[in-house]
Design an enzyme around this catalytic site. Structure first.
Site, short mmCIF file in Angstrom:
data_model
loop_
_atom_site.label_atom_id
_atom_site.label_comp_id
_atom_site.label_asym_id
_atom_site.label_seq_id
_atom_site.Cartn_x
_atom_site.Cartn_y
_atom_site.Cartn_z
N ASP A 13 -12.85 4.55 -8.90
CA ASP A 13 -12.57 3.51 -8.38
C ASP A 13 -12.71 2.92 -9.85
O ASP A 13 -12.84 1.90 -10.29
CB ASP A 13 -13.66 2.50 -7.96
CG ASP A 13 -14.06 3.59 -6.27
OD1 ASP A 13 -13.28 3.80 -5.90
OD2 ASP A 13 -15.83 3.77 -6.09
N GLU A 185 -9.24 -2.47 1.02
CA GLU A 185 -9.94 -2.34 0.30
C GLU A 185 -10.00 -2.50 -1.13
O GLU A 185 -8.78 -1.96 -1.40
CB GLU A 185 -11.51 -1.05 0.29
CG GLU A 185 -10.59 -0.07 0.03
CD GLU A 185 -11.04 1.47 0.84
OE1 GLU A 185 -12.61 1.40 0.51
OE2 GLU A 185 -11.12 2.29 0.37
#
Length: 530
Positions: A13, A185
């Site tokens: 991420d 997302e």
């Protein structure tokens, strides 16, 4: 050239940021302290670990969080002479529910000190801040909908954020529901010329993962998806060495070159298990004449051109840590509790770890570990430990989460004499391995793990030469794919981290036992370096 992945092992991420001539990447840390791992570079080629931003319970409380809960997908930005860090702490994610408070903290330098976190909202995760040229700031996140009849990934939301008061203003608005790939997302917003560009992840974090782009001339939309399709994905080609590509963030160099930082993974076999977890890679980004960003071929490359910046090499870390420094180095992490003096004490020539909870405990485990960064590597330590009962254990572990690990440990037999044992846990099922090795009381023993994916081997040395246990353990249980658990169609356990090698101690009867580790040596075997 840039050799991908630039951050190897469990480093998912990524959000990338430039401040002046300095580049920073922040990654998710889940149930591990310090929260939000940081790296620094000046050329995008060589990266130096800085440790984590959230290094105390004042900044982050991970007590009791589930496996792969805790910190998800932080956002790092810079405005008003301050670094702004937004992050989600996942307290619950199973059985249709998610408890996910979001916070913001700031610091004058990347090293801190970080301010007391201020709560923002608990409506979704993967938060990021966008600072517009007019001085206003906006918080983005995916919106989570718990209702069983609805799609849980309910789109990308935006809401104004006041930097002075650290509060949200007005109502949130949905600016995108993503593409047909679903699971929108990881949003990041950028402005280039007259356009706002929304970059977000799609397709989930597995082999269908990807990154998409949409744009609008108005910050609040409507946003038009790129007609060319995904910005980046590996989903269509299982032969690519870099899989699971997606979750991009952008950075522009001082010379006007653009790059995307993204998630990737390197499976042991085609579309197989990824023991190293999800890693961070970089790809050059170009722009079409009509203003859309492009990554060459829309797929991740292992080797890509570096920007036209002066080289800024980083010294290789020493392979052996003798724990001589007053604080632990940036490659170390601790599980669910910060490294405080009540349980971990580095001193010249030894590290003392006081025994904690069982391997299943989620409040006060005593585990110090580092990321596995290569499929062939070794980890060695020398342990001095005086167990008195079978409830006292200390040793070396290859660890994924509380339900998947291998453990080479010293304990006591029923008569109190010390012995060396090996124990494995796969999806919560324990296996005790033979043989049991008797040890001399009070004498140190060298413990060693040798990883050669898909096999893990343990070795030891009591002073008369190294010996390898007659075991070939399955290293692939230390992977995201193995860690995921569904029961009766319901998600119970997520696998979002990666394999770790570490030093572990348990004091199950509360007798106050501790273990002394003289050193820890980590080597990637193929390269012969740390």
């Amino acid at each position: 050239m840039i050799d991908n992945p630039v951050l190897r092992g469990f480093e998912p991420d990524p959000v990338i940021l430039r401040v002046g001539d300095d580049f920073y990447v922040a990654t998710s840390t889940f149930e591990w302290y310090p929260g939000v791992r940081l790296h620094h570079s000046r050329d995008l080629v060589d990266w130096r670990p800085l440790g984590g931003a959230l290094d105390s319970r004042r900044l982050l409380d991970l007590t009791g969080v589930p496996d792969s809960g805790g910190i998800w997908a932080p956002g790092l930005s810079y405005a008003d002479g301050l670094f702004h860090l937004v992050f989600t702490v996942i307290d619950t994610y199973a059985e249709g529910w998610k408890d996910l408070p979001n916070y913001v903290t700031t610091a004058p330098t990347i090293e801190g000190p970080w301010s007391d976190p201020v709560p923002l909202h608990g409506k979704g995760f993967d938060v990021s801040l966008f600072h517009d040229v007019d001085g206003r700031s906006w918080l983005l996140n995916m919106r989570f909908d718990w209702r069983p009849e609805r799609e849980s990934f309910a789109g990308i939301e935006i809401q104004e954020y006041d930097r002075a008061t650290r509060t949200l203003l007005g109502a949130a608005r949905t600016i995108s529901v993503g593409t047909a790939a679903g699971v929108a997302e990881g949003p990041h917003l950028y402005r280039r010329g007259d356009w706002y560009y929304l970059v977000h992840a799609e397709g989930g974090t597995g082999y269908e993962h990807g990154a998409a782009v949409a744009r609008s001339r108005d910050l609040l939309g409507p946003y038009e998806p790129d007609p060319a399709g995904p910005l980046l994905t590996s989903r269509h080609d299982p032969s690519l060495p870099l899989q699971k590509a997606g979750h991009c963030s952008f950075v522009e160099t001082a010379t006007g070159e653009w790059y995307a930082a993204h998630i990737t993974a390197r499976p042991h076999t085609e579309r197989g298990r990824c023991v190293l977890g999800r890693e961070t890679a970089l790809q050059p980004v170009t722009w079409t004449e009509d203003g859309w960003p492009r990554i060459a071929g829309g797929v991740p490359a292992v080797t890509v051109p570096a920007p036209t910046l002066p080289p800024s090499p980083v010294p290789e870390p020493a392979p052996t840590d003798h724990f001589d420094a007053p604080a632990l180095g940036p490659d170390w992490s601790t599980l669910r509790r910060p490294a405080t003096a009540d349980w971990i004490d580095p001193a010249p020539g030894r590290l003392r770890i006081r025994g904690g909870q069982s391997p299943a405990g989620r409040r006060s485990p005593s585990l110090l570990a580092r990321r596995v960064t290569a499929p062939r590597c070794s980890f060695e330590t020398s342990l001095t430990f005086t167990p008195r009962t079978p409830d006292h254990l200390a040793g070396l572990t290859a660890y994924y989460n509380s339900r998947n690990w291998h453990y080479l440990y010293v304990t006591a037999r029923d008569d109190g004499s010390p012995a060396l044992r090996a124990l494995s846990c796969a999806a919560g099922h324990l296996t005790a391995h033979e043989p049991e090795i008797p040890l001399r009381p009070g004498h140190p023993v060298v413990l060693r793990a040798e990883l050669d994916v898909p096999v893990l081997r343990f070795a030891y040395d009591t002073g008369d030469g190294p010996r390898t246990l007659p075991l070939e353990l399955d290293a692939t249980v230390l992977s995201d794919e193995h860690a995921d658990e569904f029961h009766d169609g319901q998600l119970r356990v997520l696998g979002f981290t990666g394999a770790m090698l570490g030093l572990w101690a348990q004091d199950l009867d509360g007798a106050g036992v501790y273990a002394d580790f003289a050193y820890a040596t980590y080597l990637t075997v193929s390269e012969g370096r740390a």
